[in-house]
Scaffold this motif. Structure first.
Motif, PDB file in Angstrom:
ATOM      1  N   ASP A 266      21.960 -55.894  32.226  1.00 28.98           N
ATOM      2  CA  ASP A 266      22.406 -54.871  31.283  1.00 28.98           C
ATOM      3  C   ASP A 266      23.410 -53.983  31.997  1.00 28.98           C
ATOM      4  OD1 ASP A 266      21.018 -52.918  32.879  1.00 28.98           O
ATOM      5  OD2 ASP A 266      19.173 -53.423  31.836  1.00 28.98           O
ATOM      6  N   GLY A 267      23.961 -53.029  31.245  1.00 31.43           N
ATOM      7  CA  GLY A 267      24.846 -52.048  31.869  1.00 31.43           C
ATOM      8  C   GLY A 267      26.314 -52.249  31.536  1.00 31.43           C
ATOM      9  N   TRP A 268      27.130 -51.344  32.054  1.00 28.78           N
ATOM     10  CA  TRP A 268      28.558 -51.317  31.754  1.00 28.78           C
ATOM     11  C   TRP A 268      29.335 -50.766  32.946  1.00 28.78           C
ATOM     12  CZ3 TRP A 268      29.783 -46.254  32.347  1.00 28.78           C
ATOM     13  CH2 TRP A 268      28.810 -45.297  32.036  1.00 28.78           C
ATOM     14  N   VAL A 269      30.654 -50.903  32.896  1.00 24.69           N
ATOM     15  CA  VAL A 269      31.539 -50.311  33.910  1.00 24.69           C
ATOM     16  C   VAL A 269      32.538 -49.402  33.195  1.00 24.69           C
ATOM     17  CG1 VAL A 269      31.322 -52.192  35.555  1.00 24.69           C
ATOM     18  CG2 VAL A 269      33.162 -52.266  33.852  1.00 24.69           C
ATOM     19  N   GLY A 270      32.981 -48.380  33.892  1.00 20.63           N
ATOM     20  CA  GLY A 270      33.915 -47.459  33.266  1.00 20.63           C
ATOM     21  C   GLY A 270      34.794 -46.738  34.267  1.00 20.63           C
ATOM     22  N   MET A 271      35.777 -46.040  33.750  1.00 24.62           N
ATOM     23  CA  MET A 271      36.614 -45.113  34.510  1.00 24.62           C
ATOM     24  C   MET A 271      36.482 -43.743  33.848  1.00 24.62           C
ATOM     25  SD  MET A 271      38.516 -46.190  37.165  1.00 24.62           S
ATOM     26  CE  MET A 271      39.048 -47.749  37.917  1.00 24.62           C
ATOM     27  N   VAL A 272      36.227 -42.727  34.670  1.00 23.69           N
ATOM     28  CA  VAL A 272      35.925 -41.391  34.165  1.00 23.69           C
ATOM     29  C   VAL A 272      37.006 -40.421  34.624  1.00 23.69           C
ATOM     30  CG1 VAL A 272      34.187 -39.558  34.107  1.00 23.69           C
ATOM     31  CG2 VAL A 272      33.469 -41.943  34.332  1.00 23.69           C
ATOM     32  N   GLN A 273      37.365 -39.506  33.750  1.00 26.77           N
ATOM     33  CA  GLN A 273      38.237 -38.396  34.111  1.00 26.77           C
ATOM     34  C   GLN A 273      37.853 -37.211  33.239  1.00 26.77           C
ATOM     35  OE1 GLN A 273      41.895 -40.504  32.848  1.00 26.77           O
ATOM     36  NE2 GLN A 273      42.303 -38.743  31.503  1.00 26.77           N
ATOM     37  N   HIS A 274      38.485 -36.066  33.475  1.00 25.15           N
ATOM     38  CA  HIS A 274      38.141 -34.864  32.722  1.00 25.15           C
ATOM     39  C   HIS A 274      38.396 -35.083  31.233  1.00 25.15           C
ATOM     40  CE1 HIS A 274      38.501 -30.180  32.487  1.00 25.15           C
ATOM     41  NE2 HIS A 274      37.288 -30.618  32.179  1.00 25.15           N
ATOM     42  N   TYR A 275      37.360 -34.906  30.436  1.00 28.60           N
ATOM     43  CA  TYR A 275      37.381 -34.975  28.978  1.00 28.60           C
ATOM     44  C   TYR A 275      37.417 -36.389  28.397  1.00 28.60           C
ATOM     45  CZ  TYR A 275      38.530 -29.958  29.016  1.00 28.60           C
ATOM     46  OH  TYR A 275      38.524 -28.594  29.209  1.00 28.60           O
ATOM     47  N   PHE A 276      37.942 -37.396  29.118  1.00 25.36           N
ATOM     48  CA  PHE A 276      38.127 -38.718  28.544  1.00 25.36           C
ATOM     49  C   PHE A 276      37.530 -39.795  29.456  1.00 25.36           C
ATOM     50  CE2 PHE A 276      41.727 -36.050  27.198  1.00 25.36           C
ATOM     51  CZ  PHE A 276      41.490 -36.031  25.825  1.00 25.36           C
ATOM     52  N   ALA A 277      37.331 -40.985  28.891  1.00 24.15           N
ATOM     53  CA  ALA A 277      36.776 -42.085  29.680  1.00 24.15           C
ATOM     54  C   ALA A 277      37.157 -43.408  29.027  1.00 24.15           C
ATOM     55  CB  ALA A 277      35.257 -41.964  29.782  1.00 24.15           C
ATOM     56  N   SER A 278      37.026 -44.477  29.806  1.00 26.20           N
ATOM     57  CA  SER A 278      37.134 -45.834  29.278  1.00 26.20           C
ATOM     58  C   SER A 278      35.947 -46.625  29.817  1.00 26.20           C
ATOM     59  CB  SER A 278      38.456 -46.482  29.708  1.00 26.20           C
ATOM     60  OG  SER A 278      38.527 -46.588  31.125  1.00 26.20           O
ATOM     61  N   ALA A 279      35.519 -47.641  29.069  1.00 22.84           N
ATOM     62  CA  ALA A 279      34.359 -48.424  29.514  1.00 22.84           C
ATOM     63  C   ALA A 279      34.360 -49.785  28.835  1.00 22.84           C
ATOM     64  CB  ALA A 279      33.056 -47.693  29.209  1.00 22.84           C
ATOM     65  N   TRP A 280      33.973 -50.812  29.604  1.00 19.04           N
ATOM     66  CA  TRP A 280      33.716 -52.139  29.063  1.00 19.04           C
ATOM     67  C   TRP A 280      32.223 -52.253  28.778  1.00 19.04           C
ATOM     68  CZ3 TRP A 280      36.999 -55.293  26.992  1.00 19.04           C
ATOM     69  CH2 TRP A 280      38.325 -55.374  27.453  1.00 19.04           C
TER      70      TRP A 280
END
Length: 553
Positions: A266-280
């Motif tokens: 299970d689980g996911w990967v993402g990129m985080v920044q202030h206020y916004f994010a992306s994730a698979w």
């Protein structure tokens, strides 16, 4: 004892300053105050990146994903933009990559006439990629493969709920990859269907990778006076939310302990920044590997690698994934995938921050203005701690009342420190004063107000939200510095209401510290300063009433 009390209060002030200073120095992507050199970020450099020794198997050039030497990337590709009501998505026929995502409902900090771009391959490098790799370096369609795109609508029209874009790769190593994006009205997610077709004469064992790749350039609009995390993240049910900062990836070498979980179902990967994010995101229950790496060209990747199983000649297998690119709206993220709301990072005070945010949201539903909702939340906190504060302020008022006697006694017995201490304790006993009585309430409340600080700093709802008059954006600094000036004045008034230290040097420092502390608030978001000003004014009002009641106003 009175000196001990002041020492404890000094510790509180000093800890706050140290934390802010630390945030200054650790501001993401800026190891020094004046910033680090910008990493190379052109599309060409990304395409030619060599594989990293650590991380997912990478086709040379398929940064972050393994393999051996691959053919040079096609020199020519086409880019086009697909638009919905909440997303402008630029796709590239090279690999079917997503190379830019704009959010029309959020304005760019540098140019308010333009939408904010989360993914971007122009000003800096930040893209979403998928592809296929085979065992032992077998060449299959990767994100470097030039794909053909089917004709179709590129803008979501009135009355439409969704639109799709279909890419198809050529035969690479006996495999064709068909990639279909589906975008839906009002959603910051994209469905991504991968169809793997064995067009060869031998069985294949392909693995699908889902990857986010970016440089370490921090988002525009931040401040050196507070720090928010920028970088990769991995989540699994077992290990929960794991952030991987760029500096850790810089230092990580083959053979070192993993920076995060490596395998899960299970689980996911993402990129985080202030206020916004992306994730698979992919459905739970299927095995996956997690990888992160720094590439030789200064880029960073975080990836999920999924085995597809044996694919017989002529057979087709389908794998579905979801790409999220959007604002960190806590309640919506929580509904998308377990743990996804944690990209809105409250740190170690999450247990307090989440309920405070819940109260703030419900206040906003009633009031309709985030500025007044902040004031309302501070008022509720002050009510919750009213009696605790009353005891603290009563203790301070009593200290102020006996301060002339203490000053006279210290002057009279300055050559007899032991007798002076005994006499001081006698005065406190007679007046029923606990010298530490004003400290405990401060320490008890401190975590709640730090938690509220992170709520206001992290909430995208503050971005572009007006309060009144001159405050048009609670996430930006006060353009006329009115709130910071009120903050400074209220801090100085609090010093005046408190008992003066006996030591002249300490007394001077008690006036200097609020000035130094308040200076930082000139660069803080208006919403944060509004919360501190409100807290100060309510504290002053309560302390003044208690002082007057005890005759020391």
């Amino acid at each position: 004892m009175t000196d001990m009390r002041r020492t404890l209060l000094w510790v509180v002030f000093t800890m706050s300053l140290v934390l802010l200073w630390d945030g200054w120095n650790k501001h993401n992507g800026h190891p020094t105050l004046f910033g680090a050199p910008v990493a190379e970020s052109s599309a060409a450099s990304a395409a030619s990146a060599a594989p990293s020794a650590a991380g997912v198997p990478a086709v040379a050039g398929a940064a972050g994903v393994p393999g051996t030497t691959s053919p040079a990337a096609p020199a020519v590709s086409e880019q086009f933009t697909v638009k919905t009501d909440v997303l402008n998505v630029t796709l590239d026929t090279r690999g079917g990559d997503i190379v830019r995502v704009e959010l029309p409902k959020y304005k760019d900090d540098a140019d308010p006439t333009q939408p904010v771009a989360v993914l971007d391959n122009a000003g800096h490098h930040y893209v979403a990629q998928t592809g296929v790799i085979g065992p032992n370096g077998a060449q299959l369609p990767t994100h470097l493969t030039l794909m053909s795109v089917a004709p179709g609508e590129r803008t979501l029209k009135d009355g439409q709920d969704s639109l799709s874009v279909r890419f198809e790769s050529p035969d690479v190593g006996g495999l064709k990859l068909v990639k279909t994006y589906t975008l839906r009205r009002g959603e910051y997610t994209m469905g991504v269907k991968h169809e793997l077709i064995n067009v060869g004469s031998t069985p294949l064992q392909p693995q699908l990778y889902l990857q986010l790749q970016r440089d370490s350039v921090a988002p525009a609009g931040g401040s050196s006076f507070y720090s928010t995390f920028t970088g990769p993240a991995v989540y699994t049910a077992e290990k929960k939310f794991q952030k991987i900062d760029f500096k850790s990836l810089d230092k990580h070498e083959a053979g070192d302990s993993p920076l995060h979980v490596q395998h899960a179902d299970d689980g996911w990967v993402g990129m985080v920044q202030h206020y916004f994010a992306s994730a698979w995101l992919v459905k739970d229950g299927s095995p996956r590997d997690f990888r992160s790496a720094k590439l030789p060209n200064g880029l960073y990747t975080v990836s999920m690698l999924q085995p597809v199983g044996e694919l017989a000649p002529g057979a087709t297998k389908t794998s579905d994934a979801t790409l999220f690119v959007g604002p960190q709206e806590e309640n919506k993220l929580e509904a998308l995938a377990p743990g996804l709301e944690l990209v809105k990072d409250y740190g170690w005070l999450t247990v307090l921050s989440k309920p405070l945010f819940w109260v703030l949201v419900n206040l906003h539903k009633m009031i309709g203005n985030w500025g007044w909702s902040i004031i309302g939340l501070v008022v509720l906190l002050k009510i919750a701690f009213f009696w605790l504060n009353a005891k603290a302020y009563a203790s301070m008022a009593k200290m102020k009342a006996v301060n002339p006697r203490i000053q006279e006694m210290r002057e009279r017995m300055k050559d007899k420190p032991q007798e002076m201490q005994q006499e001081m304790m006698r005065i406190y006993r007679e007046e029923k004063i606990n010298p530490l009585g004003g400290c405990l309430p401060i320490f008890i409340q401190m975590p709640f107000f730090i938690a509220l600080y992170w709520v206001l700093l992290s909430s995208v709802e503050m971005r572009g939200a007006p309060w009144l008059g001159w405050i048009h954006d609670l996430s930006a600094k006060d353009p006329f510095y009115i709130l910071p000036l009120l903050m400074t004045a209220s801090s100085l008034l609090q010093v005046a209401l408190n008992p003066a230290p006996a030591d002249p040097m300490q007394a001077k420092m008690m006036w200097i510290m609020p000035l130094a502390f308040s200076f930082m608030f000139f660069f803080f978001p208006a919403g944060l300063v509004l919360y501190w000003v409100t807290n100060n004014l309510l504290s002053i009002a309560q302390q003044y009433v208690i002082n007057k009641r005890l005759g020391v106003a």
